[in-house]
Design a protein around this motif. Structure first.
Motif, short mmCIF file in Angstrom:
data_model
loop_
_atom_site.label_atom_id
_atom_site.label_comp_id
_atom_site.label_asym_id
_atom_site.label_seq_id
_atom_site.Cartn_x
_atom_site.Cartn_y
_atom_site.Cartn_z
N LEU A 142 16.04 -0.37 9.67
CA LEU A 142 15.73 0.33 8.66
C LEU A 142 14.80 1.43 8.18
O LEU A 142 14.79 1.97 7.42
N CYS A 143 13.95 1.61 9.45
CA CYS A 143 13.12 1.90 9.60
C CYS A 143 13.62 3.15 9.67
O CYS A 143 12.98 4.45 8.42
N ARG A 144 13.93 3.57 9.68
CA ARG A 144 15.29 4.96 10.19
C ARG A 144 15.88 5.54 8.65
O ARG A 144 16.13 6.33 8.29
N VAL A 180 1.01 -1.12 0.19
CA VAL A 180 -0.06 0.03 -0.49
C VAL A 180 0.98 0.77 -0.39
O VAL A 180 1.09 1.94 -0.19
N LYS A 181 1.98 1.48 0.34
CA LYS A 181 2.85 2.56 0.95
C LYS A 181 3.38 2.33 -1.19
O LYS A 181 3.57 4.07 -0.75
N VAL A 182 3.58 1.47 -1.10
CA VAL A 182 4.54 1.60 -2.19
C VAL A 182 3.67 1.92 -3.71
O VAL A 182 3.98 2.94 -4.01
N ASP A 183 2.77 1.53 -3.72
CA ASP A 183 2.02 1.30 -5.14
C ASP A 183 0.81 2.75 -4.92
O ASP A 183 0.29 2.63 -6.07
N LEU A 184 0.51 3.05 -3.84
CA LEU A 184 -0.24 4.07 -3.48
C LEU A 184 0.03 5.20 -2.95
O LEU A 184 -0.19 5.46 -2.00
N PRO A 185 0.72 6.25 -3.09
CA PRO A 185 1.78 6.63 -1.97
C PRO A 185 0.86 8.10 -1.54
O PRO A 185 1.03 9.02 -1.29
N GLU A 186 -0.44 8.01 -2.41
CA GLU A 186 -1.29 9.13 -2.00
C GLU A 186 -1.70 8.87 -1.25
O GLU A 186 -2.59 9.83 -0.40
N GLN A 187 -1.65 7.96 -0.66
CA GLN A 187 -1.90 7.32 0.93
C GLN A 187 -1.05 7.99 2.02
O GLN A 187 -0.01 8.18 1.56
N ASP A 188 -1.88 8.58 2.81
CA ASP A 188 -1.00 8.95 4.06
C ASP A 188 -0.60 8.16 4.71
O ASP A 188 -1.20 8.33 6.11
N LEU A 189 0.66 7.50 4.68
CA LEU A 189 1.06 6.15 5.48
C LEU A 189 2.34 6.83 6.00
O LEU A 189 3.09 6.66 4.44
N SER A 190 2.74 7.02 6.97
CA SER A 190 4.15 6.72 7.62
C SER A 190 5.12 5.52 6.98
O SER A 190 4.84 4.49 7.17
N TRP A 191 6.08 5.06 7.39
CA TRP A 191 7.06 4.23 6.96
C TRP A 191 6.80 3.28 9.23
O TRP A 191 7.37 2.17 9.67
N TRP A 192 6.73 4.71 9.77
CA TRP A 192 6.75 3.90 10.83
C TRP A 192 4.99 3.49 11.63
O TRP A 192 5.43 2.28 12.15
N GLY A 193 3.98 3.42 10.38
CA GLY A 193 3.01 2.69 10.81
C GLY A 193 3.25 1.81 10.25
O GLY A 193 2.26 1.02 10.11
N VAL A 194 3.80 1.59 8.64
CA VAL A 194 4.13 0.18 8.42
C VAL A 194 4.58 -0.70 9.12
O VAL A 194 3.98 -1.91 8.32
N PHE A 195 5.92 -0.09 9.51
CA PHE A 195 6.58 -1.22 10.45
C PHE A 195 5.67 -1.68 11.83
O PHE A 195 6.15 -2.54 12.75
N GLY A 196 4.50 -0.41 12.11
CA GLY A 196 3.92 -1.07 13.20
C GLY A 196 3.50 -2.40 13.77
O GLY A 196 3.86 -2.94 15.40
N PRO A 197 2.89 -3.22 13.20
CA PRO A 197 2.88 -4.58 13.37
C PRO A 197 3.78 -5.81 13.74
O PRO A 197 4.01 -6.13 14.13
N LEU A 198 4.84 -4.64 12.74
CA LEU A 198 6.09 -5.77 13.68
C LEU A 198 6.87 -5.68 14.59
O LEU A 198 6.72 -6.63 15.36
#
Length: 136
Positions: free
Chosen positions: A101-103, A35-53
């Motif tokens: 990696l997230c940083r 979602v982060k890579v393919d839909l750049p119009e989404q307001d999703l930060s990398w910290w939110g992507v790594f949140g489940p981990l």
């Protein structure tokens, strides 16, 4: 060659529940990366992507603490301490890798180089290799 769950429990030191917890977090993380890579119009930060981990690491640490306390109360003091040290080591190395990696992804011009980021995984693989030889 696929490993049985019993072999994975012996080698990794995680309970079956913890392994499924980390696999579920990896699945959610994979979807969020897409979602982060393919839909750049989404307001999703990398910290939110790594949140489940990060959440899976925290829940696994909590579960391990509870299991170690129960083992200690039942008289299995050596097993409780060894399990706690092993799991905390594995989770801390995994957490450091994820954090670095997230940083790096957040700050593209960061001074972190990829050899430094992946070094906790190399240490973890060394520990797993030693443990696999010791178990068999």
């Amino acid at each position: 060659m696929l490993f049985s769950s019993r072999e994975l429990v012996q080698w990794l030191g995680f309970a079956t529940f913890e392994m499924f917890l980390h696999l579920g977090a990896l699945l959610v993380f994979s979807v969020l990366v897409v979602v982060k890579v393919d839909l750049p119009e989404q307001d999703l930060s990398w910290w939110g992507v790594f949140g489940p981990l990060f959440a899976a690491d925290g829940l696994s640490t909590y579960f391990t603490t509870i299991v170690s306390i129960r083992l200690y109360q039942e008289g299995e003091k050596r097993l409780a301490v060894l399990r706690l040290i092993w799991i905390i080591t594995v989770l801390s190395l995994k957490f450091v890798f994820e954090m670095l990696l997230c940083r790096k992804l957040v700050q593209q011009s960061s001074e972190l180089w990829y050899g430094l980021i992946i070094s906790p995984l190399f240490i973890l693989l060394q520990f797993l290799m030693i443990r696999a030889c010791r178990v068999n």
